[in-house]
Scaffold this active site. Structure first.
Site, PDB file in Angstrom:
ATOM      1  N   LEU A   1      13.112  21.289   2.153  1.00 49.02           N
ATOM      2  CA  LEU A   1      14.105  20.236   1.941  1.00 49.02           C
ATOM      3  C   LEU A   1      14.834  19.866   3.224  1.00 49.02           C
ATOM      4  CD1 LEU A   1      15.639  21.581  -1.398  1.00 49.02           C
ATOM      5  CD2 LEU A   1      13.952  19.766  -1.132  1.00 49.02           C
TER       6      LEU A   1
ATOM      7  N   GLU B   1      15.824  21.660   7.530  1.00 47.18           N
ATOM      8  CA  GLU B   1      15.812  22.827   8.402  1.00 47.18           C
ATOM      9  C   GLU B   1      16.647  22.562   9.642  1.00 47.18           C
ATOM     10  OE1 GLU B   1      11.895  22.850  10.996  1.00 47.18           O
ATOM     11  OE2 GLU B   1      11.367  22.734   8.868  1.00 47.18           O
ATOM     12  N   GLY B   2      17.169  23.660  10.203  1.00 47.47           N
ATOM     13  CA  GLY B   2      17.923  23.610  11.437  1.00 47.47           C
ATOM     14  C   GLY B   2      17.175  24.340  12.531  1.00 47.47           C
TER      15      GLY B   2
ATOM     16  N   PHE C   1      17.334  27.582  13.422  1.00 41.79           N
ATOM     17  CA  PHE C   1      16.834  28.907  13.073  1.00 41.79           C
ATOM     18  C   PHE C   1      16.705  29.124  11.570  1.00 41.79           C
ATOM     19  CE2 PHE C   1      19.009  29.452  17.179  1.00 41.79           C
ATOM     20  CZ  PHE C   1      17.931  29.904  17.924  1.00 41.79           C
ATOM     21  N   GLY C   2      17.181  28.209  10.742  1.00 39.23           N
ATOM     22  CA  GLY C   2      17.107  28.380   9.305  1.00 39.23           C
ATOM     23  C   GLY C   2      16.529  27.169   8.617  1.00 39.23           C
TER      24      GLY C   2
ATOM     25  N   ASP D   1      33.584  24.105   8.958  1.00 36.35           N
ATOM     26  CA  ASP D   1      32.503  23.160   9.252  1.00 36.35           C
ATOM     27  C   ASP D   1      32.431  22.097   8.165  1.00 36.35           C
ATOM     28  OD1 ASP D   1      30.438  21.978  10.576  1.00 36.35           O
ATOM     29  OD2 ASP D   1      28.927  23.472  10.065  1.00 36.35           O
TER      30      ASP D   1
END
Length: 650
Positions: free
Chosen positions: A355, A357-358, A360-361, A491
């Site tokens: 769906l 992604e960044g 590292f995740g 954030d």
């Protein structure tokens, strides 16, 4: 917008209460709402002066400028409401002392605003595209394109040329340039078959003429500009430079081959040492077992007898484990503690497409058994680490999981459904949001014209004003709940709010969250990835985070909602300039399609003093009041041309 008054300076509020009330509750007037006494604005913007008072009988208000009533202006009108005086399109001549005198039969009070109007600063206007310097050879064709400026309404546009002898172009020599082209459709300048005579500075100038005094005076010329330099070289120079370039390429290639050979020899030597170590370990192990290193996740939960929540401490410790060949398939990089209340079997989970992604995740769509949890659909979102993660990313993910366990349930906060911690990588199961994050959802609802191109397919339905306010209200409700939990998000942004199938807002991504049960703030002590343009000034300058710094971020999120997902501060390049921008009193201007009431909420959230920002429960009450007065017929049509809205910089 209020009542427009040219000659009457008094707003008559008498006769609005009964005679009985006058006799029983008669009292002198007193102020209940005032702004700071010293106000600085920029010309061209809007000024709103408030003197909200109460008393019985309801008092009357009289306005003065520099001791004279009624106040007058050289150009432009004054708008009065019950307790407010509004001046649009400010000019330098509007500077002065503005006094409100409030009186009834029991007494009078007054208050004075010291107003200073400053000259417009072109530094804070910005271009959609930046002019680039160009180096080319003779006979080529060159194009310069100057993106349209945002933040200014201009009357005309010109291309000007300064010869190569000019060191650079500034305001002193801007007028010395030769006008070579007037405005065209795409603000592009094209030069064919360039020669050395074309070398020099090329400047695009956007000019705005406005009257500072009366209508008979000459207009003040205000302009913003950008310049780029054209360097022309002959063909012989190109050939010589190419030969030099080839020589450099050969030297770099030889150096690269040498480095590769050295690395290759080092790897061979390292592999030999590893084999010796493995043989040594094998000799130490018995005939039925082997030794393996693993990383053990240690979670230290802090909890006092009163059940107050504290931030867990997550650590990683390396340790040896013994295993047999039959257990080898179950070995994982990390060993996490088992929490039976939240653990979910991997056999009952199937993963689908990614769906989002960044660095590292990533988040993957998953399907689970229908009997897994009451009132939960069988589609879930699964958060996990990517293969190229490091230990600190694992600590952040575990911390986020533990925070979500402690936060509990709220309709406007994303819900943790379970986790897979054993016999494989860490999976965090959360509620699935069909429409993704709020920022992309808003952008998808932008029409194909009148705004920048929509992301993805255009939708036929139009977002109503009540829809946008409902989104803002729901996020405020979620943040009100987190504040009660003494949890700072740190954030808060549209990208971290998810939209479900039923258009319910869910606050998500607690990777930066910190609880403050026994402390009033969280101070950042190490470098890391931080959402700079959503951070409050005290967080930018001192690393100081409070619930009130989340309120500042909410103001930026509200601005994102009312612009359908626009980027905040697009012209501010770095943290230092952003901090100076905010400390000098500048703020983002009111979006075209935003009411003055909603913009006032943003301004309150952006107060430089955290103690003067509203609490989230106050924001919830105010938005609820606005929503209750709206009708379903009010909507935002971004396809219609709009008149520029007067802005504010304070």
């Amino acid at each position: 917008k209020g009542i427009e008054i040219d000659t009457k300076e008094i707003i008559n509020n008498s006769g609005k209460i009964s005679f009985f009330d006058k006799i029983e509750n008669s009292n002198a007037p007193k102020f209940i709402e005032l702004d700071d006494s010293v106000i600085i604005r920029t010309e061209g913007h809007l000024l709103e002066l408030k003197c909200v008072a109460e008393g019985n009988p309801i008092p009357n208000i009289t306005w003065y400028k520099d001791g004279v009533t009624p106040p007058s202006r050289q150009n432009g009108m004054i708008i009065y409401t019950q307790w407010t005086m509004i001046l649009e399109h400010l000019m330098i001549a509007d500077s002065g002392n503005y006094t409100c005198k409030v009186s009834n039969e029991n007494g009078f009070i007054d208050f004075t605003y010291e107003v200073e109007i400053k000259t417009r600063d072109p530094f804070w206007f910005y271009f959609e595209e930046v002019l680039q310097d160009v180096t080319t050879r003779e006979d080529n064709t060159v194009s310069f394109r100057c993106g349209k400026p945002r933040g200014i309404i201009y009357d005309s546009m010109q291309w000007r040329y300064h010869n190569a002898k000019v060191g650079n172009v500034d305001r002193e020599n801007l007028e010395d340039g030769v006008v070579i082209k007037e405005k065209n459709d795409n603000n592009e300048l094209k030069l064919n078959n360039v020669t050395h005579f074309n070398e020099g500075w090329y400047t695009c100038v956007f000019i705005d003429s406005f009257q500072e005094n009366d209508s008979n005076s000459e207009p003040d010329i205000f302009s913003i500009y950008r310049s780029a330099y054209l360097k022309v070289i002959n063909k012989a120079s190109v050939n010589r430079n190419f030969k030099t370039y080839q020589l450099k390429e050969y030297l770099l290639a030889a150096l690269g081959i040498s480095i590769v050979l050295v690395i290759f020899l080092f790897i061979i030597m390292l592999g030999s040492n590893q084999r010796e170590n493995m043989e040594s370990v094998a000799r130490q192990s018995d005939s039925n077992g082997m030794i393996q290193w693993t990383k053990k996740i240690i979670i230290e939960k802090q909890q006092n007898p009163s059940k107050e929540i504290f931030q867990p401490i997550v650590k990683i410790e390396k340790q040896k484990i013994n295993y047999t060949t039959q257990d080898q398939a179950c070995l994982t990089e990390y060993e996490l503690p088992l929490d039976l209340h939240w653990e979910f079997s991997r056999a009952r989970l199937s993963l689908d497409k990614t769906l989002g992604e960044g660095e590292f995740g990533k988040v993957v769509r998953g399907e689970i058994d229908r009997n897994f949890c009451e009132n939960v659909k069988n589609t879930v979102a699964v958060k996990m680490l990517k293969d190229e993660h490091i230990d600190t990313d694992m600590i952040d993910l575990v911390s986020e999981m533990e925070i979500m366990k402690m936060i509990g349930k709220h309709v406007n906060v994303i819900r943790l459904l379970g986790c897979c911690t054993q016999d494989g990588p860490l999976f965090i199961l959360m509620e699935f949001a069909l429409h993704g994050n709020l920022r992309d959802f808003l952008r998808k609802h932008r029409p194909s014209s009148g705004y920048e191109p929509a992301i993805g397919a255009n939708l036929d339905d139009t977002l109503m004003t009540k829809d946008l306010l409902s989104f803002a209200y729901q996020v405020a409700k979620g943040m009100e709940y987190l504040a009660l939990k003494k949890c700072i998000h740190r954030d808060l942004a549209a990208r971290n709010v998810l939209v479900t199938e039923d258009f319910v807002m869910k606050i998500a991504d607690f990777g930066l969250a910190r609880d403050i049960q026994n402390q009033e703030y969280y101070r950042k002590t190490t470098d890391g990835r931080l959402p700079l343009k959503w951070m409050a000034p005290e967080a930018l300058s001192r690393g100081l985070y409070t619930i009130q710094s989340d309120v500042w971020s909410y103001g930026v999120l509200l601005w994102e909602i009312m612009t359908l997902g626009d980027r905040p501060y697009p012209s501010v390049p770095n943290t230092e300039i952003l901090l100076n921008f905010l400390k000098s009193g500048h703020r983002m201007e009111k979006p075209f399609y935003c009411s003055r009431e909603i913009y006032s909420v943003m301004q309150d959230c952006w107060n430089i003093d955290p103690s003067h920002r509203p609490a989230f429960n106050e924001v919830v009450k105010y938005l609820d009041k606005i929503l209750s007065m709206m009708t379903n017929l009010e909507y935002v049509d971004f396809r219609l041309p709009q008149v520029d809205t007067p802005s504010t910089s304070i």
